[in-house]
Design an enzyme around this catalytic site. Structure first.
Site, mmCIF file in Angstrom:
data_model
loop_
_atom_site.group_PDB
_atom_site.id
_atom_site.type_symbol
_atom_site.label_atom_id
_atom_site.label_comp_id
_atom_site.label_asym_id
_atom_site.label_seq_id
_atom_site.Cartn_x
_atom_site.Cartn_y
_atom_site.Cartn_z
ATOM 1 N N LYS A 101 -0.247 -5.395 8.725
ATOM 2 C CA LYS A 101 1.150 -4.978 8.270
ATOM 3 C C LYS A 101 1.923 -4.064 9.204
ATOM 4 O O LYS A 101 1.262 -3.160 9.676
ATOM 5 C CB LYS A 101 0.879 -3.880 6.907
ATOM 6 C CG LYS A 101 2.175 -3.668 6.213
ATOM 7 C CD LYS A 101 2.224 -3.247 4.706
ATOM 8 C CE LYS A 101 3.443 -2.380 4.276
ATOM 9 N NZ LYS A 101 3.943 -1.315 4.831
ATOM 10 N N CYS A 115 2.602 2.479 10.190
ATOM 11 C CA CYS A 115 2.774 3.924 9.529
ATOM 12 C C CYS A 115 3.376 4.577 10.340
ATOM 13 O O CYS A 115 3.243 4.668 11.834
ATOM 14 C CB CYS A 115 1.337 4.572 9.222
ATOM 15 S SG CYS A 115 1.433 6.082 8.365
ATOM 16 N N ASN A 131 8.917 -7.124 3.408
ATOM 17 C CA ASN A 131 8.900 -5.896 2.430
ATOM 18 C C ASN A 131 9.988 -5.036 3.021
ATOM 19 O O ASN A 131 10.739 -5.008 4.099
ATOM 20 C CB ASN A 131 7.718 -5.315 2.766
ATOM 21 C CG ASN A 131 7.457 -3.692 2.604
ATOM 22 O OD1 ASN A 131 7.428 -2.988 3.127
ATOM 23 N ND2 ASN A 131 7.586 -3.414 1.025
ATOM 24 N N GLN A 162 -6.945 -1.491 3.012
ATOM 25 C CA GLN A 162 -6.050 -1.359 4.209
ATOM 26 C C GLN A 162 -6.729 -0.203 5.008
ATOM 27 O O GLN A 162 -7.122 1.041 4.487
ATOM 28 C CB GLN A 162 -4.642 -0.805 3.886
ATOM 29 C CG GLN A 162 -3.923 -0.876 5.144
ATOM 30 C CD GLN A 162 -2.407 -0.211 5.263
ATOM 31 O OE1 GLN A 162 -2.287 0.773 4.817
ATOM 32 N NE2 GLN A 162 -1.506 -1.348 5.418
ATOM 33 N N PRO A 210 0.825 -1.185 0.289
ATOM 34 C CA PRO A 210 0.147 -0.009 -0.092
ATOM 35 C C PRO A 210 0.883 1.130 0.025
ATOM 36 O O PRO A 210 1.989 1.293 0.707
ATOM 37 C CB PRO A 210 -0.684 -0.034 1.217
ATOM 38 C CG PRO A 210 0.105 -0.906 2.131
ATOM 39 C CD PRO A 210 0.778 -1.988 1.261
HETATM 40 C C1 LIG Z 1 4.519 7.513 -0.553
HETATM 41 C C2 LIG Z 1 4.663 6.318 0.302
HETATM 42 C C3 LIG Z 1 3.313 5.786 1.016
HETATM 43 C C4 LIG Z 1 2.953 4.760 1.757
HETATM 44 N N1 LIG Z 1 1.687 4.504 2.250
HETATM 45 C C5 LIG Z 1 1.645 3.583 3.040
HETATM 46 C C6 LIG Z 1 0.048 3.158 3.429
HETATM 47 O O1 LIG Z 1 -0.947 3.665 3.159
HETATM 48 N N2 LIG Z 1 0.132 1.989 4.146
HETATM 49 C C7 LIG Z 1 1.218 1.469 4.579
HETATM 50 O O2 LIG Z 1 1.060 0.222 5.186
HETATM 51 N N3 LIG Z 1 2.611 1.502 4.156
HETATM 52 C C8 LIG Z 1 2.467 2.679 3.351
HETATM 53 N N4 LIG Z 1 3.904 2.809 2.993
HETATM 54 C C9 LIG Z 1 4.914 1.984 3.252
HETATM 55 C C10 LIG Z 1 5.232 0.866 2.005
HETATM 56 O O3 LIG Z 1 4.059 0.039 2.059
HETATM 57 C C11 LIG Z 1 6.420 0.135 2.328
HETATM 58 O O4 LIG Z 1 6.276 -0.610 3.455
HETATM 59 C C12 LIG Z 1 7.710 0.930 2.310
HETATM 60 O O5 LIG Z 1 7.681 1.860 1.452
HETATM 61 C C13 LIG Z 1 8.916 0.113 2.366
HETATM 62 O O6 LIG Z 1 9.015 -0.524 1.025
HETATM 63 P P1 LIG Z 1 10.101 -0.259 -0.183
HETATM 64 O O7 LIG Z 1 11.364 -0.161 0.538
HETATM 65 O O8 LIG Z 1 9.689 -1.285 -1.151
HETATM 66 O O9 LIG Z 1 9.554 1.070 -0.359
HETATM 67 C C14 LIG Z 1 4.111 3.958 2.099
HETATM 68 C C15 LIG Z 1 5.275 4.340 1.417
HETATM 69 C C16 LIG Z 1 5.579 5.194 0.637
HETATM 70 C C17 LIG Z 1 6.919 5.601 0.034
#
Ligand SMILES: Cc1cc2nc3c(=O)[nH]c(=O)nc-3n(C[C@H](O)[C@H](O)[C@H](O)COP(=O)(O)O)c2cc1C
Length: 312
Positions: free
Chosen positions: A143, A105, A204, A75, A21
């Site tokens: 998550k 978050c 993740n 979510q 997400p």
């Molecule tokens: C712009 C942005 C918005 C995000 N929004 C959410 C969200 O709404 N819910 C959530 O559980 N994680 C959110 N995340 C976290 C991501 O799902 C993920 O856990 C995090 O970016 C690490 O993964 P990555 O290294 O592949 O980016 C967000 C991340 C980014 C960069």
């Protein structure tokens, strides 16, 4: 990495490649693109349980599903078990079989409201949230992160608690709240959590290539991977990982998003919404900087297509 389907409650996915997400990004059009490229499971951006209860129109916009979505979780974020359960039971969530609860978050506004990653510091409340939501009949997933502080990693205990409370799958972002989006990914925490529970575990954090995904699975033994930022900068990674022959280029991905959004949103609004997506794929492209500046002045999707065509 080895592809396999995931059993999430009554849902069986095509594979174990997940679109994580992302608030402001993983809308119905983007998820549709991810599915087209081979993502086996997608998650909407986080939706406020309270916003749902108060029938907030913007909140409901976030619940739209694209035609090709067969395995998408919504979510929710919140902290009152009762509110969250009622959100799960609301008609607005009827199209969703799976509800993911956000307990990761790190954003100050969410954390200081006692939501998101703050719930990792209140494990009993977190458990209560899951067990209440399970009563709604939905399949509940969670998550969360490796912990809140670098010197207090707690993914293993938290994972067990989530399983005990009735969660059907967990996604662990290997960083802590302190680590935000750039701190170390604690592979060992994901590995130990995976060993401690029977439900599927999705890993993740920091996966930007096929090799990163392979290493993540090798180091953690997780059942699948979730991509967040790499899905924005290189959505074709879904196709590579899932061995889907999409025949698409990065530019095609942007055209796909524009064309899909245009079906329901005025062209100028789509053009503005596309800016943040185009910026992501233009990173490292020759002439990308100039193209970005032009895209920020573009007021139509035709103009954006013209600019992208000139550099890609
Ligand atoms: C712009 C942005 C918005 C995000 N929004 C959410 C969200 O709404 N819910 C959530 O559980 N994680 C959110 N995340 C976290 C991501 O799902 C993920 O856990 C995090 O970016 C690490 O993964 P990555 O290294 O592949 O980016 C967000 C991340 C980014 C960069």
């Amino acid at each position: 990495m080895k592809l396999k389907s995931l059993n999430i409650g009554r849902l069986t996915t095509n594979n174990n490649i997940v679109l994580a997400p992302m608030a402001g990004y993983t809308d119905d059009a983007f998820r549709s693109l991810a599915v087209k490229l081979g993502a086996g499971f997608c998650v909407t951006e986080m939706v406020s349980a309270k916003g749902l209860a108060y029938k907030n129109e913007n909140t409901r916009e976030l619940l739209k599903l694209a035609d090709n979505e067969k395995a998408t979780a919504v979510q929710l974020f919140g902290r009152e078990p009762d509110f969250l359960r009622r959100a799960c039971e609301s008609v607005d969530l009827e199209p969703f079989e799976v509800v993911d609860i956000n307990m990761g978050c790190p954003v100050t506004k969410i954390y200081s409201n006692g939501e998101g990653s703050r719930l990792m510091e209140e494990p009993e409340l977190a458990q209560k949230i899951v067990s209440e939501c399970v009563k709604s009949g939905k399949t509940i997933t969670v998550k969360f992160r490796a912990g809140v502080y670098e010197n207090e990693l707690l993914a293993v205990d938290f994972a067990k608690r989530m399983e005990d409370a009735g969660a059907s799958l967990i996604t662990i972002h290997g960083r802590t709240r302190e680590g935000m989006y750039s701190g170390p990914v604690h592979y060992d925490q994901i590995a130990k959590a995976k060993e401690a529970v029977k439900i599927p575990v999705i890993a993740n954090g920091g996966i930007f290539s096929v090799e990163d995904a392979r290493l993540m699975i090798e180091r953690t033994g997780a059942d699948g991977v979730a991509l967040a930022r790499s899905a924005l900068s290189n959505p074709l990674l879904f196709a590579e990982l899932s061995k889907t022959d999409s025949g698409m280029t990065l530019k095609d991905c942007m055209f796909y998003l524009m064309d899909l959004r245009k079906a329901s949103v005025p062209d100028e609004v789509v053009a503005h919404a596309m800016r943040k997506f185009c910026v992501q794929i233009l990173k490292g492209v020759r002439g990308g900087k100039e193209a970005k500046l032009k895209i920020f002045e573009a007021n139509s999707t035709d103009r954006i297509k013209e600019i992208l065509n000139s550099v890609m």
